[in-house]
Design a protein around this motif. Sequence first.
Motif, short mmCIF file in Angstrom:
data_model
loop_
_atom_site.label_atom_id
_atom_site.label_comp_id
_atom_site.label_asym_id
_atom_site.label_seq_id
_atom_site.Cartn_x
_atom_site.Cartn_y
_atom_site.Cartn_z
N TYR A 187 -11.20 20.47 -5.21
CA TYR A 187 -12.42 20.51 -6.09
C TYR A 187 -13.44 19.64 -5.64
N SER A 188 -13.55 19.72 -4.68
CA SER A 188 -14.78 18.80 -4.26
C SER A 188 -15.40 17.83 -5.14
N PRO A 189 -14.24 16.61 -5.99
CA PRO A 189 -14.71 15.22 -6.72
C PRO A 189 -15.46 14.45 -5.40
N LYS A 190 -15.73 13.51 -7.06
CA LYS A 190 -16.96 12.26 -5.69
C LYS A 190 -15.25 11.50 -5.63
N HIS A 191 -14.77 10.82 -6.62
CA HIS A 191 -13.86 10.09 -6.78
C HIS A 191 -12.41 10.89 -7.13
N ILE A 192 -11.43 10.00 -6.88
CA ILE A 192 -10.34 10.48 -7.31
C ILE A 192 -9.58 9.27 -8.83
N ASP A 193 -8.68 9.44 -9.44
CA ASP A 193 -8.19 8.34 -9.86
C ASP A 193 -7.19 8.41 -10.11
N VAL A 194 -6.01 7.90 -9.94
CA VAL A 194 -4.54 7.70 -9.80
C VAL A 194 -4.14 7.22 -11.41
N GLN A 195 -3.25 6.72 -12.29
CA GLN A 195 -2.97 6.14 -12.99
C GLN A 195 -1.32 5.86 -12.43
N ILE A 196 -1.56 5.17 -12.96
CA ILE A 196 0.59 4.32 -12.42
C ILE A 196 1.10 3.10 -13.09
N ILE A 197 2.15 4.17 -13.99
CA ILE A 197 2.36 3.77 -14.87
C ILE A 197 3.82 3.87 -14.69
N PRO A 198 5.28 2.99 -13.95
CA PRO A 198 4.84 1.12 -14.75
C PRO A 198 3.56 0.65 -13.73
N PRO A 199 2.95 -0.22 -13.39
CA PRO A 199 1.90 -0.41 -12.30
C PRO A 199 2.44 -1.35 -11.97
N HIS A 200 3.94 -1.91 -11.76
CA HIS A 200 4.45 -2.51 -9.79
C HIS A 200 5.23 -1.39 -9.52
N ASP A 201 4.93 0.01 -10.05
CA ASP A 201 6.65 0.17 -9.20
C ASP A 201 6.49 0.48 -7.83
N PHE A 202 7.01 0.42 -6.72
CA PHE A 202 6.63 0.07 -5.33
C PHE A 202 7.17 1.62 -5.20
N GLY A 203 7.41 2.58 -5.52
CA GLY A 203 7.18 3.74 -5.11
C GLY A 203 6.33 4.58 -5.28
N LEU A 204 5.93 4.50 -6.58
CA LEU A 204 4.53 5.10 -7.39
C LEU A 204 3.24 4.17 -5.84
N VAL A 205 3.39 2.73 -6.29
CA VAL A 205 2.17 2.39 -6.05
C VAL A 205 1.85 2.66 -4.12
N SER A 206 2.85 2.50 -3.02
CA SER A 206 3.24 2.99 -1.83
C SER A 206 2.77 4.17 -1.15
N THR A 207 3.07 5.15 -2.27
CA THR A 207 2.59 6.78 -2.14
C THR A 207 1.29 6.68 -2.05
N TRP A 208 0.73 6.49 -3.49
CA TRP A 208 -1.01 6.74 -3.29
C TRP A 208 -1.53 5.70 -2.49
N THR A 209 -0.99 4.41 -2.07
CA THR A 209 -1.52 3.36 -1.04
C THR A 209 -1.64 4.32 0.18
#
Length: 279
Positions: free
Chosen positions: A89-111
């Motif tokens: 979509y050619s955005p200026k930025h992409i924001d991702v919401q991580i819930i729960p905030p300290h879920d290792f799988g979610l955080v490591s994937t997006w990082t």
Amino acid sequence: MHILPYGQLSHYQRRLVHQLLQNNRFFPPVITPPPAEHQQWTIWEGDTVCATVGLHVFENSVQILNAAYTNLQAFRALAHDVHFRALSYSPKHIDVQIIPPHDFGLVSTWTTLGYVLSSEQFRLIGLTHERVPSVQFKPLTLRNRHLFLNIRNDAVRTSDFLFSYELEHLNYLIDQGALPYLVYDQKTVIGTIVIQTHKQTVRLLEMACLPQLKNQGYGRRILDTFQAKLRKKNILSFEVYCFSAHQEALRLYQPALFCDLQIFSHWHRYCCDTVSLTT
């Protein structure tokens, strides 16, 4: 494993996706919009949904949200796929919401994909105080729904985290027990507020004021009127959600008003200004 958009799922498969999202115990019922056809993606192993991720497209940015998984390897594959769909979509930025905030799988994937922490979302527990109402809350009706949408969407158009509602979003909120109101100062509409009662909990889901009326004290007056209505019903506490990057809201929600603060979610951002999409 195969990736399918929500719009291609059967009724039974859609139920499984909703169950997967609901199993995330940090999800309040209506903070996040429901899966939208063609914007919620799923990955399956046979008849089992392994992960789901959704996205919402703004004019200059994309939000990735509604994420949940039972199979981390599958989620990483799906996240990679949705990330590149967002880039298309050619955005200026992409924001991702991580819930729960300290879920290792979610955080490591997006990082791994290049996202960095940009904001925290707080859940605040407030205590109601004696206040004098100075604005009026008018409930939603069939006649004023479009006015509500116009006022609310105008009020949030510069927000990095709130997206414009369409009628389907409003109907979903109402189906989940939310009570949207237009806010008036005498005969002039000044903004909107959305309140939800869930079991014994009252949530102030959202409060918005027209941009041209910012910094004129209306936020405080709306909050005071909200508290006065709760106090009249002998309701002594409420919940509200706030972003660490939303300085206006942080100034409004004074520490003396709240007895507890919890981190509800993290938002991570991927900046696209210097990224060129290659095939």
